[in-house]
Design an enzyme around this catalytic site. Structure first.
Site, PDB file in Angstrom:
ATOM      1  N   CYS A  52     -14.509   6.605 -28.536  1.00 12.47           N
ATOM      2  CA  CYS A  52     -13.779   7.829 -28.180  1.00 12.47           C
ATOM      3  C   CYS A  52     -12.896   8.379 -29.305  1.00 12.47           C
ATOM      4  CB  CYS A  52     -12.999   7.623 -26.896  1.00 12.47           C
ATOM      5  SG  CYS A  52     -12.587   9.181 -26.103  1.00 12.47           S
TER       6      CYS A  52
ATOM      7  N   ARG B  75     -11.524  18.833 -19.455  1.00 11.42           N
ATOM      8  CA  ARG B  75     -11.779  17.430 -19.825  1.00 11.42           C
ATOM      9  C   ARG B  75     -13.087  16.983 -19.194  1.00 11.42           C
ATOM     10  NH1 ARG B  75      -7.842  15.224 -22.527  1.00 11.42           N
ATOM     11  NH2 ARG B  75      -8.883  13.226 -22.559  1.00 11.42           N
TER      12      ARG B  75
ATOM     13  N   HIS C 215     -15.772   4.321 -22.655  1.00 10.67           N
ATOM     14  CA  HIS C 215     -14.664   3.370 -22.569  1.00 10.67           C
ATOM     15  C   HIS C 215     -15.019   2.315 -21.550  1.00 10.67           C
ATOM     16  CE1 HIS C 215     -11.523   5.731 -24.551  1.00 10.67           C
ATOM     17  NE2 HIS C 215     -11.963   6.776 -23.932  1.00 10.67           N
TER      18      HIS C 215
END
Ligand code: GLN
Length: 250
Positions: free
Chosen positions: A93, A127, A194
């Site tokens: 990320c 997002r 993640h």
């Protein structure tokens, strides 16, 4: 064997317990009789291109990224040399974004990147959050799936001809539009996933460990013996199922 790991900016880039990926490397190496030695590489520390067999950089919020970006950008030459010598590398990320040429934030500011990966990143308004399922083919003819979780505002645009880590089956991926996720440059992998990523995708941990062992000078062809991975397989299934329920792309 001893596998030397360089952990870049451990105090700044570690959201979603990305540091857990290192615990997976250590345990899977130990179960095969190898030792992992982790060295932090912080702001101001020199990066010796010969000192590590595996480099790891986690994710972080824009604020933490801005704090380390100039230092990371100053390490371009060392990173390129280490990469050319075959170091294994995993970037997650925020770390993935900053190994490209740079990251333009919502406020228009530009964080410089290390320019190892062939991409650049621009923050968008929405997002991209949720579970992800990818199809990867790191070894030609051996497709594998990766499951994980993404949460990023940055849209990463791969250069023409750059290789993605995988094709998005469910989720957003690099930019929510291209259908690609992450990037692969030789033994270096970047991804938005993640989670941490490796507990539920042990094959990827082993792929990186094998390359790290080769870099460390393994005399035998580094094929690690399989492990039972029952819990890991269950974790993958749960994660992949959540991604399936989420459905297609943006
Ligand atoms: N700050 C970056 C973004 O939102 C990366 C976030 C992260 O590492 N999860 O795009």
């Amino acid at each position: 064997m001893r596998i030397r790991v360089g952990h870049l900016y451990p105090d700044y880039l570690n959201i979603y317990a990305d540091r857990g990926n290192l615990a997976v490397f250590a345990r899977r190496a130990a179960l095969r009789g190898h030792e992992l030695v982790v060295h932090p590489v912080d702001r101001g520390d020199p990066l010796d291109p010969s000192a590590h067999d595996l480099l790891y950089i986690g994710g972080g919020q824009d604020r933490e990224q801005a704090l380390i970006a100039p230092d990371l950008a100053s390490k371009t030459e060392a990173l390129q040399t280490a990469h050319a010598r075959g170091v294994a590398l995993l970037a997650v990320c925020g770390g993935y974004q900053l190994l490209g040429r740079g990251y333009r934030g919502r406020d228009g500011s530009l964080m410089p990147g290390a320019a190892l990966f062939p991409h650049e990143t621009v923050a968008g308004d929405i997002r991209m959050i949720g579970d992800v399922l990818l199809e990867c083919e790191l070894e030609p003819g051996s497709p594998r799936q990766l499951a994980g979780f993404e949460n990023h505002a940055g849209r990463t645009l791969l250069d023409e001809g750059a290789v993605a880590l995988g094709r998005v089956v469910h989720g957003f991926g690099n930019d929510g539009a291209s259908g690609f996720e992450g990037t692969r440059l030789g033994n270096a992998l970047g991804t938005y996933l993640h989670g941490p990523l490796l507990p539920r995708n042990p094959w990827l941990a082993d792929w990186l460990l094998e390359r790290a062992l080769a870099h460390a000078g393994a005399t035998e062809p580094p094929t690690l013996p399989p492990l039972p991975d029952e819990l890991e397989t269950q974790a993958f299934r749960v994660s992949a199922e959540r991604a399936r329920r989420r459905g297609g792309r943006l």
